[in-house]
Design an enzyme around this catalytic site. Structure first.
Site, PDB file in Angstrom:
ATOM      1  N   TYR A   1     -23.032 -53.714-128.998  1.00 26.79           N
ATOM      2  CA  TYR A   1     -23.461 -52.369-128.622  1.00 26.79           C
ATOM      3  C   TYR A   1     -24.010 -52.351-127.199  1.00 26.79           C
ATOM      4  O   TYR A   1     -23.645 -51.504-126.375  1.00 26.79           O
ATOM      5  CB  TYR A   1     -24.526 -51.885-129.606  1.00 26.79           C
ATOM      6  CG  TYR A   1     -24.877 -50.419-129.489  1.00 26.79           C
ATOM      7  CD1 TYR A   1     -24.036 -49.449-130.024  1.00 26.79           C
ATOM      8  CD2 TYR A   1     -26.054 -50.011-128.873  1.00 26.79           C
ATOM      9  CE1 TYR A   1     -24.355 -48.104-129.940  1.00 26.79           C
ATOM     10  CE2 TYR A   1     -26.388 -48.673-128.776  1.00 26.79           C
ATOM     11  CZ  TYR A   1     -25.535 -47.715-129.315  1.00 26.79           C
ATOM     12  OH  TYR A   1     -25.853 -46.388-129.222  1.00 26.79           O
TER      13      TYR A   1
ATOM     14  N   LYS B   1     -22.445 -50.317-123.963  1.00 29.22           N
ATOM     15  CA  LYS B   1     -23.232 -49.229-123.380  1.00 29.22           C
ATOM     16  C   LYS B   1     -23.553 -49.476-121.908  1.00 29.22           C
ATOM     17  O   LYS B   1     -23.656 -48.529-121.128  1.00 29.22           O
ATOM     18  CB  LYS B   1     -24.504 -48.999-124.199  1.00 29.22           C
ATOM     19  CG  LYS B   1     -24.245 -48.372-125.565  1.00 29.22           C
ATOM     20  CD  LYS B   1     -23.488 -47.055-125.451  1.00 29.22           C
ATOM     21  CE  LYS B   1     -23.297 -46.373-126.793  1.00 29.22           C
ATOM     22  NZ  LYS B   1     -22.565 -45.085-126.672  1.00 29.22           N
TER      23      LYS B   1
END
Length: 238
Positions: free
Chosen positions: A145, A149
């Site tokens: 993640y 991001k």
């Protein structure tokens, strides 16, 4: 008429933002895989689509533009959070799934939106990418993640630069601890280990911030906005 597409609109921040935009008078295309969840959004234009499928994304954006005439806003929101693990224990399929949705999917949606906004008359529009506080400060065990991001921050900056000649504004909202299914799962795992429930904000708080960004004239842009639970441990020194 103000028109928008929200990806990942079937739940969480995407759902809250789609509803908030509709309440604010926008015509909203709601895009996600789960058709039944999308059809429950009153006033939304249903766009069933897997964002990891580039051709399906392009087709969905084209259908929306044909139906309503133009695209003024993309809230580029769809994302996944795979189970936490140190990098050497992350299954490769989790890494590939994260890249497929969190990076490729956001690229495909931004690409389709940029194309429509560049060639419509009058030209222009706004893209708001949903980054994350993880784009600045990682959560333990969240390598998939966090890495994707960080990439979205680069995507935002590049589109913001390349969109200038075409009146395409691009900004990023970094949200910390909005109460969604993803965070509920993280919180449950933390509580199982004896950790306290983390501070949270509602998905509606995040959605209202997106609506504010979306409502600006194209000659004004929120390049980055951080919306977070006041007491979350984002700032400070250990």
């Amino acid at each position: 008429m103000k028109t928008a597409i929200v990806t990942g609109a079937s739940s969480g921040i995407g759902l809250a933002t789609a509803k908030a935009l509709i309440a604010d008078g926008w015509t909203v295309g709601v895009l996600a895989r789960r058709v039944e969840a999308l059809t429950a959004i009153k006033g939304g234009i249903v766009l069933p689509c897997d964002v990891s499928d580039a051709s399906a994304v392009q087709h969905a954006f084209e259908r929306f533009a044909v139906q309503v005439g133009r695209l003024d806003l993309l809230f580029n929101n769809a994302g996944i959070f795979v189970p936490a693990a140190p990098i050497d224990e992350v299954p490769l399929e989790d890494w590939h799934a994260s890249v497929a949705v969190n990076l490729n999917g956001m690229f495909y949606a931004a690409r389709a939106a940029f194309k429509q906004m560049r060639h419509q008359e009058p030209q222009g529009g706004r893209i708001i990418n949903n980054g994350s506080i993880s784009a600045h400060s990682p959560r333990e065990g969240a390598v998939c993640y966090t890495t994707t991001k960080h990439a979205i921050t680069g995507l935002t900056r590049q589109i913001s630069l390349d969109g200038r000649p075409f009146d395409i504004a691009c900004g990023q909202i970094d949200i910390g601890n909005a109460r969604t299914g993803i965070l509920e799962d993280i919180a449950a795992a933390a509580q199982a280990k004896g950790a306290p429930l983390p501070p949270m904000i509602s998905a509606e708080d995040a959605a209202n911030a997106v609506v504010h960004m979306a409502g600006l004239p194209l000659n004004a842009n929120v390049q980055t906005m951080t919306v977070m639970a006041t007491k979350m441990p984002y700032l400070g020194r250990g």
